[in-house]
Motif scaffolding. Structure first.
Motif, short mmCIF file in Angstrom:
data_model
loop_
_atom_site.label_atom_id
_atom_site.label_comp_id
_atom_site.label_asym_id
_atom_site.label_seq_id
_atom_site.Cartn_x
_atom_site.Cartn_y
_atom_site.Cartn_z
N GLU A 142 3.40 -5.39 -1.68
CA GLU A 142 2.62 -6.74 -1.37
C GLU A 142 1.66 -6.26 -0.40
O GLU A 142 0.46 -7.26 -0.84
CB GLU A 142 3.74 -7.84 -1.29
N GLU A 143 1.96 -5.95 -0.05
CA GLU A 143 0.84 -6.09 1.58
C GLU A 143 -0.40 -5.06 1.52
O GLU A 143 -0.97 -4.87 1.08
CB GLU A 143 1.85 -5.23 2.37
N ALA A 144 0.17 -3.78 0.51
CA ALA A 144 -1.01 -3.04 0.24
C ALA A 144 -1.85 -3.03 -0.78
O ALA A 144 -3.62 -2.82 -0.82
CB ALA A 144 -0.32 -1.61 -0.43
N GLY A 196 -3.35 4.93 0.78
CA GLY A 196 -3.29 4.08 1.65
C GLY A 196 -1.14 3.97 1.55
O GLY A 196 -1.10 4.29 0.28
N GLU A 242 8.45 -2.82 -8.65
CA GLU A 242 6.50 -2.55 -8.72
C GLU A 242 5.32 -2.48 -10.01
O GLU A 242 4.67 -2.85 -9.20
CB GLU A 242 6.84 -1.83 -7.90
N VAL A 291 2.60 2.91 1.34
CA VAL A 291 3.75 2.18 2.00
C VAL A 291 4.90 2.28 2.44
O VAL A 291 5.57 3.51 2.12
CB VAL A 291 4.70 1.32 0.20
N ASN A 292 5.49 2.73 3.51
CA ASN A 292 6.79 2.62 4.21
C ASN A 292 7.62 4.19 4.06
O ASN A 292 8.21 4.22 2.87
CB ASN A 292 7.82 1.64 3.83
N VAL A 304 1.57 0.76 5.86
CA VAL A 304 1.78 -0.48 5.45
C VAL A 304 3.70 -0.87 5.21
O VAL A 304 3.51 0.90 4.10
CB VAL A 304 1.37 -1.58 4.19
N GLN A 305 4.14 -2.03 5.28
CA GLN A 305 5.97 -1.60 4.92
C GLN A 305 5.66 -2.23 3.29
O GLN A 305 7.19 -2.22 3.50
CB GLN A 305 6.75 -2.76 5.66
N SER A 306 5.34 -2.55 2.98
CA SER A 306 5.08 -2.94 0.91
C SER A 306 4.21 -2.78 0.45
O SER A 306 2.83 -2.65 0.75
CB SER A 306 5.80 -4.77 1.31
N ALA A 341 -2.77 -6.92 -1.51
CA ALA A 341 -3.37 -8.00 -0.80
C ALA A 341 -4.00 -8.32 -1.71
O ALA A 341 -4.52 -9.87 -1.96
CB ALA A 341 -2.23 -8.57 -0.29
N ASP A 342 -5.46 -7.55 -1.41
CA ASP A 342 -6.78 -7.59 -0.94
C ASP A 342 -7.08 -7.11 -2.59
O ASP A 342 -8.52 -6.84 -2.45
CB ASP A 342 -7.20 -7.01 0.33
#
Length: 188
Positions: free
Chosen positions: A45-47, A12, A102, A14-15, A41-43, A49-50
């Motif tokens: 947190e999004e990366a 993954g 982070e 991030v941005n 992904v953009q953040s 989240a799961d």
């Protein structure tokens, strides 16, 4: 490349400033599948989240209330959780690593204990160290041992000849050099 070498494939990003980046494609060398399947992904947190377990990496020791692990401990933790839970190992930027904010998103902080007089470890090297530890932990959990783990690596099928001695090898290389010079293949 380090991920695929050690049997990992989920990446993954991030941005990223540029994606796909030509430099990443050229450095991937036969591991393009990992890059092709990368999720952008953009953040952070999004990366994550799961994810049930998030381990952040840092070259610097920090005064934070986050449990600190060394690479083998992190690998054991990942190994014990990864079969039933989503796990993320988070690396920072090449230049600055992860920010404190982070790192606060992580459950654990892993630190590679390098020479305190020279703490500089590039991102690729850090990724390889941790991927290697993950590979060792996975092999151990599967009942296999990585080559050389705890004992000398010995071939399963012995050769019918003893290996060459250092002296024999040196004489062979000298002879080979002389033959290549005589054939005008090598110019010393």
């Amino acid at each position: 490349r380090a991920m695929l070498n050690m049997g990992l494939g989920r990446l993954g990003l991030v941005n990223p400033k540029i994606w796909p980046a030509r430099e990443a494609l050229s450095m991937a060398a036969s591991a393009l599948g990992v890059l092709d399947q990368a999720v952008v992904v953009q953040s952070l947190e999004e990366a994550i989240a799961d994810c049930h377990l998030v381990i952040g990496t840092s070259a610097r020791l920090r005064n934070m209330p986050i449990p600190l692990l060394d690479p083998p401990q992190a690998a054991e933790l990942v190994s014990s959780h990864s079969q039933t839970e989503q796990v993320a190992l988070v690396f920072g930027r090449e230049i600055s690593g992860l920010s404190n904010a982070e790192l606060h998103l992580c459950h654990y902080h892993v630190h590679i204990p390098v020479n305190p007089d020279y703490r500089s470890l590039n991102l690729a090297a850090a990724v390889m160290v941790l991927c290697y530890e993950l590979r060792k932990a996975a092999l151990s959990a599967a009942g296999g041992k990585p080559a050389g783990a705890g004992e000398a690596a010995v071939a399963q099928q012995p050769w019918d000849q003893l290996p060459a001695t250092a002296g024999e090898l040196e004489r062979y290389l000298n002879h080979l050099e002389q033959v290549l010079i005589a054939l005008d293949f090598h110019d010393p």
